[in-house]
Design a protein around this motif. Structure first.
Motif, PDB file in Angstrom:
ATOM      1  N   LEU A 208      39.741 -35.382  26.496  1.00 26.91           N
ATOM      2  CA  LEU A 208      39.972 -36.823  26.571  1.00 26.91           C
ATOM      3  C   LEU A 208      38.851 -37.660  25.958  1.00 26.91           C
ATOM      4  N   GLY A 209      37.882 -37.027  25.318  1.00 27.56           N
ATOM      5  CA  GLY A 209      36.843 -37.780  24.629  1.00 27.56           C
ATOM      6  C   GLY A 209      35.873 -38.492  25.550  1.00 27.56           C
ATOM      7  N   LEU A 210      35.511 -37.867  26.651  1.00 28.42           N
ATOM      8  CA  LEU A 210      34.599 -38.478  27.619  1.00 28.42           C
ATOM      9  C   LEU A 210      33.148 -38.383  27.150  1.00 28.42           C
TER      10      LEU A 210
ATOM     11  N   ARG B 286      33.564 -29.069  24.873  1.00 28.45           N
ATOM     12  CA  ARG B 286      32.930 -29.909  23.861  1.00 28.45           C
ATOM     13  C   ARG B 286      32.196 -31.074  24.518  1.00 28.45           C
ATOM     14  N   THR B 287      32.744 -31.553  25.625  1.00 29.71           N
ATOM     15  CA  THR B 287      32.120 -32.662  26.354  1.00 29.71           C
ATOM     16  C   THR B 287      30.833 -32.178  27.023  1.00 29.71           C
ATOM     17  N   PRO B 288      29.734 -32.910  26.919  1.00 27.65           N
ATOM     18  CA  PRO B 288      28.504 -32.484  27.600  1.00 27.65           C
ATOM     19  C   PRO B 288      28.689 -32.410  29.111  1.00 27.65           C
ATOM     20  N   VAL B 289      28.223 -31.317  29.697  1.00 30.70           N
ATOM     21  CA  VAL B 289      28.134 -31.219  31.148  1.00 30.70           C
ATOM     22  C   VAL B 289      26.828 -31.895  31.559  1.00 30.70           C
ATOM     23  N   ALA B 290      26.938 -32.851  32.451  1.00 25.65           N
ATOM     24  CA  ALA B 290      25.765 -33.607  32.890  1.00 25.65           C
ATOM     25  C   ALA B 290      25.389 -33.199  34.303  1.00 25.65           C
ATOM     26  N   LEU B 291      24.098 -33.215  34.591  1.00 27.59           N
ATOM     27  CA  LEU B 291      23.615 -32.885  35.928  1.00 27.59           C
ATOM     28  C   LEU B 291      22.744 -34.011  36.455  1.00 27.59           C
ATOM     29  N   TYR B 292      22.967 -34.312  37.733  1.00 25.79           N
ATOM     30  CA  TYR B 292      22.232 -35.383  38.409  1.00 25.79           C
ATOM     31  C   TYR B 292      21.767 -34.927  39.789  1.00 25.79           C
ATOM     32  N   ARG B 293      22.702 -34.412  40.581  1.00 24.52           N
ATOM     33  CA  ARG B 293      22.376 -34.051  41.963  1.00 24.52           C
ATOM     34  C   ARG B 293      21.417 -32.881  42.109  1.00 24.52           C
ATOM     35  N   PRO B 294      21.381 -31.910  41.179  1.00 24.38           N
ATOM     36  CA  PRO B 294      20.426 -30.804  41.356  1.00 24.38           C
ATOM     37  C   PRO B 294      18.978 -31.200  41.170  1.00 24.38           C
ATOM     38  N   LEU B 295      18.697 -32.424  40.730  1.00 30.90           N
ATOM     39  CA  LEU B 295      17.347 -32.800  40.337  1.00 30.90           C
ATOM     40  C   LEU B 295      16.636 -33.553  41.447  1.00 30.90           C
ATOM     41  N   THR B 296      15.743 -32.868  42.162  1.00 30.16           N
ATOM     42  CA  THR B 296      14.978 -33.494  43.238  1.00 30.16           C
ATOM     43  C   THR B 296      13.472 -33.362  43.030  1.00 30.16           C
ATOM     44  N   CYS B 297      13.087 -32.740  41.928  1.00 31.45           N
ATOM     45  CA  CYS B 297      11.678 -32.644  41.563  1.00 31.45           C
ATOM     46  C   CYS B 297      11.616 -32.207  40.105  1.00 31.45           C
TER      47      CYS B 297
ATOM     48  N   ARG C 157      32.657 -31.312  43.389  1.00 36.16           N
ATOM     49  CA  ARG C 157      33.875 -31.068  44.160  1.00 36.16           C
ATOM     50  C   ARG C 157      34.784 -29.998  43.556  1.00 36.16           C
ATOM     51  N   TYR C 158      34.449 -29.485  42.382  1.00 38.25           N
ATOM     52  CA  TYR C 158      35.296 -28.491  41.733  1.00 38.25           C
ATOM     53  C   TYR C 158      34.720 -27.085  41.928  1.00 38.25           C
ATOM     54  N   THR C 159      35.571 -26.091  41.725  1.00 32.75           N
ATOM     55  CA  THR C 159      35.153 -24.691  41.764  1.00 32.75           C
ATOM     56  C   THR C 159      35.599 -24.048  40.454  1.00 32.75           C
ATOM     57  N   GLU C 160      35.350 -22.752  40.337  1.00 31.18           N
ATOM     58  CA  GLU C 160      35.810 -22.017  39.160  1.00 31.18           C
ATOM     59  C   GLU C 160      37.189 -21.402  39.377  1.00 31.18           C
ATOM     60  N   SER C 161      37.955 -21.965  40.284  1.00 34.88           N
ATOM     61  CA  SER C 161      39.335 -21.511  40.463  1.00 34.88           C
ATOM     62  C   SER C 161      40.135 -21.846  39.208  1.00 34.88           C
ATOM     63  N   PRO C 162      41.196 -21.095  38.921  1.00 30.89           N
ATOM     64  CA  PRO C 162      41.992 -21.378  37.715  1.00 30.89           C
ATOM     65  C   PRO C 162      42.508 -22.818  37.670  1.00 30.89           C
ATOM     66  N   GLU C 163      42.942 -23.348  38.803  1.00 28.56           N
ATOM     67  CA  GLU C 163      43.475 -24.708  38.825  1.00 28.56           C
ATOM     68  C   GLU C 163      42.400 -25.737  38.475  1.00 28.56           C
ATOM     69  N   HIS C 164      41.222 -25.566  39.050  1.00 28.82           N
ATOM     70  CA  HIS C 164      40.147 -26.515  38.785  1.00 28.82           C
ATOM     71  C   HIS C 164      39.644 -26.408  37.348  1.00 28.82           C
ATOM     72  N   LEU C 165      39.522 -25.182  36.858  1.00 26.72           N
ATOM     73  CA  LEU C 165      39.076 -25.009  35.474  1.00 26.72           C
ATOM     74  C   LEU C 165      40.091 -25.589  34.492  1.00 26.72           C
ATOM     75  N   GLU C 166      41.356 -25.447  34.806  1.00 28.65           N
ATOM     76  CA  GLU C 166      42.386 -26.028  33.945  1.00 28.65           C
ATOM     77  C   GLU C 166      42.246 -27.544  33.884  1.00 28.65           C
ATOM     78  N   ALA C 167      41.988 -28.155  35.027  1.00 31.46           N
ATOM     79  CA  ALA C 167      41.806 -29.606  35.056  1.00 31.46           C
ATOM     80  C   ALA C 167      40.568 -30.027  34.269  1.00 31.46           C
ATOM     81  N   LEU C 168      39.464 -29.285  34.406  1.00 28.93           N
ATOM     82  CA  LEU C 168      38.240 -29.620  33.688  1.00 28.93           C
ATOM     83  C   LEU C 168      38.427 -29.477  32.178  1.00 28.93           C
ATOM     84  N   HIS C 169      39.168 -28.455  31.762  1.00 28.18           N
ATOM     85  CA  HIS C 169      39.438 -28.293  30.336  1.00 28.18           C
ATOM     86  C   HIS C 169      40.346 -29.405  29.824  1.00 28.18           C
ATOM     87  N   ALA C 170      41.267 -29.849  30.651  1.00 23.59           N
ATOM     88  CA  ALA C 170      42.121 -30.977  30.257  1.00 23.59           C
ATOM     89  C   ALA C 170      41.301 -32.251  30.120  1.00 23.59           C
ATOM     90  N   LEU C 171      40.361 -32.465  31.022  1.00 18.21           N
ATOM     91  CA  LEU C 171      39.470 -33.619  30.922  1.00 18.21           C
ATOM     92  C   LEU C 171      38.605 -33.545  29.670  1.00 18.21           C
TER      93      LEU C 171
END
Length: 364
Positions: free
Chosen positions: A200-202, A225-236, A183-197
């Protein structure tokens, strides 16, 4: 087929399709698949939320192809449908059923047949978005009270930082993973939120961007620093290779129904671990048949992140006995029974059946 380690030939002579009644939550009804060999030994698999088209393809395409194909190991069963239109959920149900049958014939737990080593698994649970932050905290409290040690929260732009802060304030030692659902994009607002997350030690930030944009995931992965995880791109299995090559993250969610069964899912775990990625086993299954297969897959030593289980508080009896569920946040791996380690409760199954069909070579 002898009960030894020798390679022998298996031929499927009967295939049963069972459509269950749709759950009250509105998701599609699952279809259970039973395959049986010439000696009457059976194995089970699940197509979660199966569509009418998937039922038709099972009846008209996949069943005849499987009847015409003999195999020695379950890794060879998928050759039967290699030339059919790719449907990972249908292929996954049949592949799982063949693994279950093969393991039962050998008197081997499915987990051991796959190469699993662990006897118990830490359980995680996913909580969908709620109407208020307070309701999220209440639901987290319910799941923590049931023993879950990892919570996966669904977030979206504007519904992220406040939610995570509130949960962490109430449960400071809880392991949190967030599912952004693309649901996020590389817009400045979204990237700022992702960096804030990120601060938080997720445990992981899952699928922040569109599943097809691996380059955006790779760029973000180098910044956090938090691992980016992928789930939806994996169909094979090829998708797994593409994600790893793109260095699009650091963790993968492996769902056998999305990848085409236990055979490719087991290979996906191995490839991810070889590349230095963390792995958790997710599950789109809605019955104990699919969840039992997920537990067997998660017993692999490389699947170190918590395995996905249904949340506490669900009502109704499952079609397998004993039911597949976490106890105090831990899921036991059944090692005293062969195959999936859970029997089909025919009484419950009959009560939940909306439609069934038994096929054999002469009926196709």
């Amino acid at each position: 087929m002898a009960h030894t380690g020798a390679a022998t030939t298996t031929r499927i002579v009967e295939l049963e399709l069972v459509r269950l009644r749709a759950p009250s939550g509105g998701r599609g009804a699952p279809v259970l698949v039973r395959v049986s060999d010439e000696d009457g030994v059976s194995g089970w698999g699940e197509v979660p939320g199966a569509s009418p088209r998937q039922w038709e393809s099972l009846e008209a395409q996949f069943a005849p192809a499987l009847f015409d194909h003999a195999w020695s190991r379950p890794t060879e069963a998928s050759d039967a449908w290699a030339d059919l239109p790719w449907d990972p959920a249908v292929a996954g149900a049949l592949d799982t059923a063949c693994w279950d049958l093969w393991s039962r014939r050998r008197h081997t737990p499915l987990a051991h047949a796959l190469g699993g080593e662990r006897t118990a698994l830490t359980a995680g649970v996913t909580l969908p978005q709620q109407k208020t932050v307070e309701s999220v905290v209440r639901e987290v409290n319910r799941q923590v009270g049931a023993g879950f040690r990892r919570i996966r929260l669904e977030v979206s732009p504007g519904w992220d930082l406040d939610v995570v802060h509130a949960v962490q304030a109430s449960f400071p030692f809880l392991v949190l993973q967030i599912d952004a659902g693309g649901r996020y994009t590389e817009s400045p607002e979204h990237l700022e939120a992702l960096h804030a997350l990120d601060r938080l030690g997720l445990l992981a930030i899952e699928d922040p961007f569109d599943p097809g944009d691996l380059e955006a995931h790779a760029r973000l992965s180098t910044e956090l620093r938090t691992p980016v995880a992928l789930y939806r791109p994996l169909t094979c299995l090829e998708d797994v290779d593409a994600v790893v090559r793109a260095e699009a993250g650091g963790a993968l969610g492996i769902d056998l129904s999305r990848l085409g069964g236990l055979t490719p899912a087991r290979r996906a775990v191995d490839r991810a671990v070889d590349a230095g990625w963390q792995v958790w086993c997710g599950s789109s299954a809605t019955t104990g048949v699919g969840r039992a297969a997920t537990v067997a897959l998660a017993s692999l030593s490389g699947a170190t992140l918590p395995v996905e289980m249904p949340p506490a508080g669900r009502r109704g009896r499952d079609v397998v006995s004993p039911p597949v569920r976490a106890h105090e946040g831990v899921v036991p791996v059944p090692l005293t029974e062969s195959g999936l380690g859970h029997g089909i409760d025919r009484h419950v199954l009959e009560g939940r059946t909306a439609k069934s069909l038994v096929l054999g070579p002469l009926h196709t």
